[in-house]
Motif scaffolding. Structure first.
Motif, PDB file in Angstrom:
ATOM      1  N   GLU A  62     -21.395  24.446  35.597  1.00 33.93           N
ATOM      2  CA  GLU A  62     -22.592  23.606  35.614  1.00 33.93           C
ATOM      3  C   GLU A  62     -22.122  22.165  35.532  1.00 33.93           C
ATOM      4  O   GLU A  62     -22.120  21.554  34.480  1.00 33.93           O
ATOM      5  CB  GLU A  62     -23.518  23.954  34.442  1.00 33.93           C
ATOM      6  CG  GLU A  62     -24.038  25.373  34.481  1.00 33.93           C
ATOM      7  CD  GLU A  62     -24.902  25.650  35.705  1.00 33.93           C
ATOM      8  OE1 GLU A  62     -25.642  24.751  36.134  1.00 33.93           O
ATOM      9  OE2 GLU A  62     -24.822  26.773  36.235  1.00 33.93           O
ATOM     10  N   ASP A  63     -21.712  21.620  36.650  1.00 38.05           N
ATOM     11  CA  ASP A  63     -21.045  20.333  36.658  1.00 38.05           C
ATOM     12  C   ASP A  63     -21.962  19.233  37.176  1.00 38.05           C
ATOM     13  O   ASP A  63     -22.398  19.263  38.322  1.00 38.05           O
ATOM     14  CB  ASP A  63     -19.790  20.431  37.523  1.00 38.05           C
ATOM     15  CG  ASP A  63     -18.922  19.194  37.462  1.00 38.05           C
ATOM     16  OD1 ASP A  63     -19.241  18.267  36.700  1.00 38.05           O
ATOM     17  OD2 ASP A  63     -17.928  19.159  38.189  1.00 38.05           O
ATOM     18  N   ALA A  64     -22.237  18.248  36.321  1.00 30.35           N
ATOM     19  CA  ALA A  64     -23.060  17.101  36.725  1.00 30.35           C
ATOM     20  C   ALA A  64     -22.407  16.335  37.865  1.00 30.35           C
ATOM     21  O   ALA A  64     -23.085  15.674  38.650  1.00 30.35           O
ATOM     22  CB  ALA A  64     -23.269  16.181  35.525  1.00 30.35           C
ATOM     23  N   HIS A  65     -21.088  16.419  37.975  1.00 32.87           N
ATOM     24  CA  HIS A  65     -20.367  15.726  39.042  1.00 32.87           C
ATOM     25  C   HIS A  65     -20.833  16.222  40.410  1.00 32.87           C
ATOM     26  O   HIS A  65     -21.053  15.446  41.327  1.00 32.87           O
ATOM     27  CB  HIS A  65     -18.860  15.941  38.857  1.00 32.87           C
ATOM     28  CG  HIS A  65     -18.018  15.066  39.710  1.00 32.87           C
ATOM     29  ND1 HIS A  65     -17.412  15.510  40.849  1.00 32.87           N
ATOM     30  CD2 HIS A  65     -17.688  13.754  39.595  1.00 32.87           C
ATOM     31  CE1 HIS A  65     -16.730  14.522  41.394  1.00 32.87           C
ATOM     32  NE2 HIS A  65     -16.878  13.457  40.649  1.00 32.87           N
ATOM     33  N   ARG A  66     -20.997  17.532  40.536  1.00 27.34           N
ATOM     34  CA  ARG A  66     -21.477  18.092  41.805  1.00 27.34           C
ATOM     35  C   ARG A  66     -22.917  17.669  42.071  1.00 27.34           C
ATOM     36  O   ARG A  66     -23.271  17.341  43.193  1.00 27.34           O
ATOM     37  CB  ARG A  66     -21.355  19.607  41.795  1.00 27.34           C
ATOM     38  CG  ARG A  66     -19.931  20.078  41.858  1.00 27.34           C
ATOM     39  CD  ARG A  66     -19.872  21.594  42.061  1.00 27.34           C
ATOM     40  NE  ARG A  66     -18.534  22.049  41.752  1.00 27.34           N
ATOM     41  CZ  ARG A  66     -18.237  22.871  40.782  1.00 27.34           C
ATOM     42  NH1 ARG A  66     -19.185  23.370  40.025  1.00 27.34           N
ATOM     43  NH2 ARG A  66     -17.004  23.224  40.565  1.00 27.34           N
ATOM     44  N   ASP A  67     -23.762  17.694  41.044  1.00 25.95           N
ATOM     45  CA  ASP A  67     -25.160  17.288  41.209  1.00 25.95           C
ATOM     46  C   ASP A  67     -25.252  15.835  41.636  1.00 25.95           C
ATOM     47  O   ASP A  67     -26.085  15.478  42.470  1.00 25.95           O
ATOM     48  CB  ASP A  67     -25.941  17.487  39.906  1.00 25.95           C
ATOM     49  CG  ASP A  67     -26.099  18.948  39.546  1.00 25.95           C
ATOM     50  OD1 ASP A  67     -25.960  19.817  40.442  1.00 25.95           O
ATOM     51  OD2 ASP A  67     -26.352  19.223  38.362  1.00 25.95           O
ATOM     52  N   PHE A  68     -24.403  15.006  41.078  1.00 25.33           N
ATOM     53  CA  PHE A  68     -24.410  13.588  41.433  1.00 25.33           C
ATOM     54  C   PHE A  68     -24.158  13.393  42.922  1.00 25.33           C
ATOM     55  O   PHE A  68     -24.821  12.591  43.577  1.00 25.33           O
ATOM     56  CB  PHE A  68     -23.364  12.828  40.595  1.00 25.33           C
ATOM     57  CG  PHE A  68     -22.540  11.852  41.372  1.00 25.33           C
ATOM     58  CD1 PHE A  68     -23.080  10.652  41.791  1.00 25.33           C
ATOM     59  CD2 PHE A  68     -21.240  12.154  41.721  1.00 25.33           C
ATOM     60  CE1 PHE A  68     -22.325   9.759  42.537  1.00 25.33           C
ATOM     61  CE2 PHE A  68     -20.485  11.270  42.451  1.00 25.33           C
ATOM     62  CZ  PHE A  68     -21.030  10.066  42.868  1.00 25.33           C
ATOM     63  N   HIS A  69     -23.226  14.147  43.492  1.00 31.44           N
ATOM     64  CA  HIS A  69     -22.951  14.026  44.922  1.00 31.44           C
ATOM     65  C   HIS A  69     -24.190  14.358  45.737  1.00 31.44           C
ATOM     66  O   HIS A  69     -24.533  13.635  46.675  1.00 31.44           O
ATOM     67  CB  HIS A  69     -21.805  14.959  45.340  1.00 31.44           C
ATOM     68  CG  HIS A  69     -20.464  14.503  44.911  1.00 31.44           C
ATOM     69  ND1 HIS A  69     -19.856  15.002  43.783  1.00 31.44           N
ATOM     70  CD2 HIS A  69     -19.607  13.616  45.447  1.00 31.44           C
ATOM     71  CE1 HIS A  69     -18.674  14.418  43.648  1.00 31.44           C
ATOM     72  NE2 HIS A  69     -18.496  13.577  44.642  1.00 31.44           N
ATOM     73  N   ASN A  70     -24.862  15.441  45.386  1.00 32.00           N
ATOM     74  CA  ASN A  70     -26.067  15.838  46.107  1.00 32.00           C
ATOM     75  C   ASN A  70     -27.165  14.803  45.942  1.00 32.00           C
ATOM     76  O   ASN A  70     -27.848  14.454  46.913  1.00 32.00           O
ATOM     77  CB  ASN A  70     -26.555  17.204  45.624  1.00 32.00           C
ATOM     78  CG  ASN A  70     -25.620  18.319  46.017  1.00 32.00           C
ATOM     79  OD1 ASN A  70     -24.950  18.255  47.045  1.00 32.00           O
ATOM     80  ND2 ASN A  70     -25.550  19.343  45.194  1.00 32.00           N
ATOM     81  N   ASP A  71     -27.352  14.317  44.720  1.00 36.09           N
ATOM     82  CA  ASP A  71     -28.386  13.308  44.467  1.00 36.09           C
ATOM     83  C   ASP A  71     -28.120  12.043  45.274  1.00 36.09           C
ATOM     84  O   ASP A  71     -29.041  11.474  45.878  1.00 36.09           O
ATOM     85  CB  ASP A  71     -28.457  12.962  42.984  1.00 36.09           C
ATOM     86  CG  ASP A  71     -28.953  14.113  42.123  1.00 36.09           C
ATOM     87  OD1 ASP A  71     -29.482  15.105  42.673  1.00 36.09           O
ATOM     88  OD2 ASP A  71     -28.787  14.020  40.878  1.00 36.09           O
ATOM     89  N   LEU A  72     -26.884  11.602  45.291  1.00 33.12           N
ATOM     90  CA  LEU A  72     -26.530  10.390  46.032  1.00 33.12           C
ATOM     91  C   LEU A  72     -26.724  10.598  47.529  1.00 33.12           C
ATOM     92  O   LEU A  72     -27.339   9.771  48.211  1.00 33.12           O
ATOM     93  CB  LEU A  72     -25.087   9.976  45.726  1.00 33.12           C
ATOM     94  CG  LEU A  72     -24.567   8.738  46.445  1.00 33.12           C
ATOM     95  CD1 LEU A  72     -25.460   7.525  46.199  1.00 33.12           C
ATOM     96  CD2 LEU A  72     -23.134   8.448  46.010  1.00 33.12           C
ATOM     97  N   PHE A  73     -26.235  11.713  48.043  1.00 34.36           N
ATOM     98  CA  PHE A  73     -26.366  12.001  49.467  1.00 34.36           C
ATOM     99  C   PHE A  73     -27.838  12.057  49.883  1.00 34.36           C
ATOM    100  O   PHE A  73     -28.232  11.458  50.892  1.00 34.36           O
ATOM    101  CB  PHE A  73     -25.663  13.323  49.803  1.00 34.36           C
ATOM    102  CG  PHE A  73     -25.740  13.687  51.246  1.00 34.36           C
ATOM    103  CD1 PHE A  73     -24.985  13.015  52.192  1.00 34.36           C
ATOM    104  CD2 PHE A  73     -26.574  14.708  51.667  1.00 34.36           C
ATOM    105  CE1 PHE A  73     -25.052  13.349  53.535  1.00 34.36           C
ATOM    106  CE2 PHE A  73     -26.660  15.047  53.009  1.00 34.36           C
ATOM    107  CZ  PHE A  73     -25.892  14.368  53.944  1.00 34.36           C
ATOM    108  N   GLN A  74     -28.657  12.741  49.108  1.00 34.40           N
ATOM    109  CA  GLN A  74     -30.083  12.857  49.446  1.00 34.40           C
ATOM    110  C   GLN A  74     -30.787  11.508  49.366  1.00 34.40           C
ATOM    111  O   GLN A  74     -31.640  11.203  50.200  1.00 34.40           O
ATOM    112  CB  GLN A  74     -30.753  13.890  48.550  1.00 34.40           C
ATOM    113  CG  GLN A  74     -30.306  15.303  48.878  1.00 34.40           C
ATOM    114  CD  GLN A  74     -30.816  16.328  47.890  1.00 34.40           C
ATOM    115  OE1 GLN A  74     -31.564  16.007  46.961  1.00 34.40           O
ATOM    116  NE2 GLN A  74     -30.405  17.577  48.064  1.00 34.40           N
ATOM    117  N   ALA A  75     -30.441  10.704  48.377  1.00 35.96           N
ATOM    118  CA  ALA A  75     -31.051   9.376  48.258  1.00 35.96           C
ATOM    119  C   ALA A  75     -30.692   8.511  49.460  1.00 35.96           C
ATOM    120  O   ALA A  75     -31.544   7.792  49.996  1.00 35.96           O
ATOM    121  CB  ALA A  75     -30.605   8.700  46.962  1.00 35.96           C
TER     122      ALA A  75
END
Length: 104
Positions: A62-75
């Protein structure tokens, strides 16, 4: 028994992960047309390429690092500059914690 040529697969996956991660960060910085941001990300490219950092990133389920990539890409895809900025700043914070954890 491991088939010939398959013993390096984990290293190959790690190398690919690291290459994509670095390309993502540098690409986002380059796309921002902000030279300071590009220089900033480029300054710790070696730390991002450290296999210990990659292993740490890939080893946390459950890595926030991976979520950050998705959040940034989608934004970025939505053209939402505020959300992209928030995601990028959060990603830097997560990266800082990861780099401290691996001693870089």
């Amino acid at each position: 028994m491991i088939p010939a040529g398959k013993t390096c697969l984990p290293t190959q996956k790690m190398d690919a992960f690291i290459d994509h991660d670095v390309a993502f960060h540098i690409g986002v910085a380059r796309a921002s047309h902000n030279r300071l941001l590009l220089d900033f990300y480029s300054s710790f490219e070696n730390a991002m390429r450290d296999p210990a950092h990659g292993a740490f990133c890939m080893g946390v389920p459950e890595d926030a690092h991976r979520d950050f990539h998705n959040d940034l890409f989608q934004a970025i895809q939505r053209g939402d500059h505020s959300a992209a900025t928030r995601a990028a700043i959060y990603g830097l914070d997560v990266n800082e914690r990861h780099l401290h954890a691996v001693g870089s």
